[in-house]
Design a protein around this motif. Structure first.
Motif, short mmCIF file in Angstrom:
data_model
loop_
_atom_site.label_atom_id
_atom_site.label_comp_id
_atom_site.label_asym_id
_atom_site.label_seq_id
_atom_site.Cartn_x
_atom_site.Cartn_y
_atom_site.Cartn_z
N ALA A 82 0.87 -1.25 0.08
CA ALA A 82 0.06 0.08 0.05
C ALA A 82 0.89 1.20 -0.05
O ALA A 82 0.62 2.18 -0.76
CB ALA A 82 -0.93 0.01 1.01
N ALA A 83 2.06 1.32 0.88
CA ALA A 83 2.95 2.17 0.80
C ALA A 83 3.51 2.53 -0.67
O ALA A 83 3.66 3.75 -1.03
CB ALA A 83 4.03 2.15 1.93
N GLY A 84 3.89 1.41 -1.24
CA GLY A 84 4.44 1.51 -2.42
C GLY A 84 3.42 2.25 -3.60
O GLY A 84 3.74 2.99 -4.57
N ILE A 85 2.04 1.81 -3.52
CA ILE A 85 1.36 2.34 -4.21
C ILE A 85 0.95 3.85 -4.04
O ILE A 85 0.93 4.60 -5.05
CB ILE A 85 -0.34 1.40 -4.17
CG1 ILE A 85 0.03 0.12 -4.75
CG2 ILE A 85 -1.43 2.11 -4.94
CD1 ILE A 85 -1.16 -0.90 -4.62
N ALA A 86 0.94 4.18 -2.91
CA ALA A 86 0.78 5.75 -2.62
C ALA A 86 1.80 6.37 -2.98
O ALA A 86 1.66 7.39 -3.80
CB ALA A 86 0.43 5.74 -1.03
N HIS A 87 3.11 6.05 -2.85
CA HIS A 87 4.21 6.73 -3.27
C HIS A 87 4.65 6.72 -4.69
O HIS A 87 5.04 7.47 -5.32
CB HIS A 87 5.80 6.34 -2.35
CG HIS A 87 5.62 6.77 -1.14
ND1 HIS A 87 6.21 7.92 -0.68
CD2 HIS A 87 5.00 6.35 0.14
CE1 HIS A 87 6.04 8.22 0.55
NE2 HIS A 87 5.46 7.06 1.02
N GLY A 88 4.08 5.54 -5.46
CA GLY A 88 4.02 5.45 -6.74
C GLY A 88 3.30 6.21 -7.68
O GLY A 88 3.54 6.50 -8.90
N ALA A 89 2.03 6.75 -6.97
CA ALA A 89 1.12 7.60 -7.52
C ALA A 89 1.78 8.88 -7.78
O ALA A 89 1.30 9.50 -8.84
CB ALA A 89 -0.19 7.74 -6.68
N LEU A 121 13.12 5.54 -7.26
CA LEU A 121 11.63 5.85 -7.05
C LEU A 121 11.04 4.59 -7.17
O LEU A 121 11.09 4.07 -7.97
CB LEU A 121 11.35 7.11 -8.04
CG LEU A 121 12.04 8.34 -7.78
CD1 LEU A 121 11.51 9.41 -9.01
CD2 LEU A 121 11.90 9.20 -6.63
N MET A 122 9.87 4.70 -6.48
CA MET A 122 8.97 3.71 -6.29
C MET A 122 7.75 4.03 -7.38
O MET A 122 7.38 5.24 -7.58
CB MET A 122 8.31 3.34 -4.88
CG MET A 122 7.33 2.47 -4.87
SD MET A 122 8.14 0.85 -5.01
CE MET A 122 8.70 0.50 -3.54
N SER A 123 7.76 2.99 -8.05
CA SER A 123 6.56 3.24 -9.22
C SER A 123 5.68 2.00 -9.35
O SER A 123 5.97 0.72 -8.85
CB SER A 123 7.11 3.41 -10.56
OG SER A 123 7.76 2.37 -11.08
N TRP A 124 4.63 2.32 -10.09
CA TRP A 124 3.47 1.09 -10.12
C TRP A 124 4.07 -0.08 -10.98
O TRP A 124 4.08 -1.17 -10.88
CB TRP A 124 2.03 1.68 -10.71
CG TRP A 124 1.51 2.53 -9.87
CD1 TRP A 124 1.78 2.56 -8.29
CD2 TRP A 124 0.47 3.45 -10.09
NE1 TRP A 124 0.82 3.39 -7.69
CE2 TRP A 124 0.05 4.05 -8.76
CE3 TRP A 124 -0.27 4.04 -11.02
CZ2 TRP A 124 -0.85 5.10 -8.58
CZ3 TRP A 124 -1.06 4.77 -11.05
CH2 TRP A 124 -1.52 5.40 -9.88
N GLY A 125 4.71 0.32 -12.30
CA GLY A 125 5.18 -0.54 -13.11
C GLY A 125 6.38 -1.46 -12.44
O GLY A 125 6.38 -2.54 -12.51
N PHE A 126 7.08 -0.86 -11.39
CA PHE A 126 8.33 -1.63 -10.71
C PHE A 126 7.56 -2.50 -9.78
O PHE A 126 7.96 -3.74 -9.57
CB PHE A 126 8.95 -0.73 -10.20
CG PHE A 126 9.80 -1.44 -8.79
CD1 PHE A 126 11.12 -1.92 -9.21
CD2 PHE A 126 9.63 -1.47 -7.45
CE1 PHE A 126 12.04 -2.66 -8.55
CE2 PHE A 126 10.44 -2.13 -6.67
CZ PHE A 126 11.60 -2.70 -6.99
N LEU A 127 6.44 -2.22 -9.13
CA LEU A 127 5.82 -3.25 -8.32
C LEU A 127 5.18 -4.31 -8.89
O LEU A 127 5.15 -5.61 -8.30
CB LEU A 127 4.47 -2.43 -7.46
CG LEU A 127 5.18 -1.33 -6.66
CD1 LEU A 127 3.73 -0.56 -5.94
CD2 LEU A 127 5.63 -1.93 -5.23
#
Length: 281
Positions: free
Chosen positions: A67-74, A223-229
């Protein structure tokens, strides 16, 4: 302005899309407060399923909060989408206006230059540009902007070709206004409707392109991103499906909301076309 808002509100899909988009923006802006600290930090046991250990969407293979990854990835996705679209609009509007207003050999040169970029598949060119430069958020923005401006140039050129012979343009020329003033002060404001609609769709395409680049390992490693996740969870999708599914849902909802907003803008800016599609007299 009231008429525009009324026409936009009539499109229920556009209103839903706007609400979803606002929620994504709030999530992106509030990420440091919702999930303080770095999204790269270990928050619990690896492969914790959703709802366990105070992690709403579970953890990944290193115990990081999804969830933290999604929030920061946004924040990364919206930033890349918005900035690359602005850069592409600047390039596309400038070249399209030049070609449409001046015409002649200038139009031929600009259009041949535009067609050169369109002959190369956008995704392949973006991969090539990011691979040549060090993968950073700014090289990704540059690559996406380079592959996104040709459609803008074509739309702007078409609008300028249809508007440059109008009476208000001829009146401005008779009054002795400069070409720059006529292009940006008289013609461009009357050509903004299709540009506004196109820009919302360009942001959605840019988010998809950035996610695809990050999925292939060409994203900014800092940087955290949705594609990376999604990419990090593809090898363990059978035992930790949430690592890829939830970021994929985030991308789907964001892109869908932008497309719905784009459709609503099109209907609001062109109410006659919207009535024709709806079969209304």
């Amino acid at each position: 302005m009231r008429g525009f808002a009324r026409n936009f509100a009539r499109n229920r899909g556009a209103v839903v899309g706007l609400v979803i988009l606002l929620l994504v923006v709030i999530l992106a802006i509030g990420a440091p407060w919702f999930y303080p600290g770095s999204p790269w930090d270990m928050a619990g046991m690896p492969f914790a399923p959703p709802g366990e250990m105070d992690m709403l969407l579970g953890s990944d293979s290193l115990g990081r909060d999804v969830a933290a990854g999604i929030a920061h990835g946004a924040r990364v996705s919206l930033l890349v989408g918005a900035v690359s679209t602005v850069v592409a609009l600047v390039i596309g509007i400038g070249l399209g206006a030049l070609a449409g207003y001046l015409g002649g050999w200038v139009d031929d040169v600009v259009m041949r230059f535009t067609e050169f970029f369109q002959t190369i598949p956008s995704f392949v060119l973006a991969i090539l540009l990011v691979a040549i430069f060090t993968p950073t958020i700014w090289s990704i923005v540059f690559a996406i902007a380079v592959v996104s401006w040709p459609p803008v140039a074509r739309v702007v050129r078409a609008e300028f070709l249809s508007l440059r012979s109008r009476e208000f343009v001829q009146a401005s020329e008779v009054l002795g206004k400069s070409r720059l003033s006529i292009v940006f002060g008289d013609i461009l404001p009357n050509a903004l409707s299709p540009i506004v609609v196109l820009s919302s769709l360009m942001v959605a395409s840019a988010i998809l392109l950035e996610s695809a680049l990050s999925f292939l390992g060409l994203g900014d490693p800092n940087l955290m991103s949705w594609g990376f996740l999604i990419g990090s969870g593809r090898s363990v999708i059978r035992i930790a499906w949430w690592m890829s599914v939830f970021p994929g849902i985030a991308i789907f909802l964001t892109v869908l909301s932008l497309n719905l907003v784009g459709e609503g803008l099109s209907d609001a800016l062109n109410p006659r076309l919207a009535r024709a599609r709806g079969g209304k007299p």
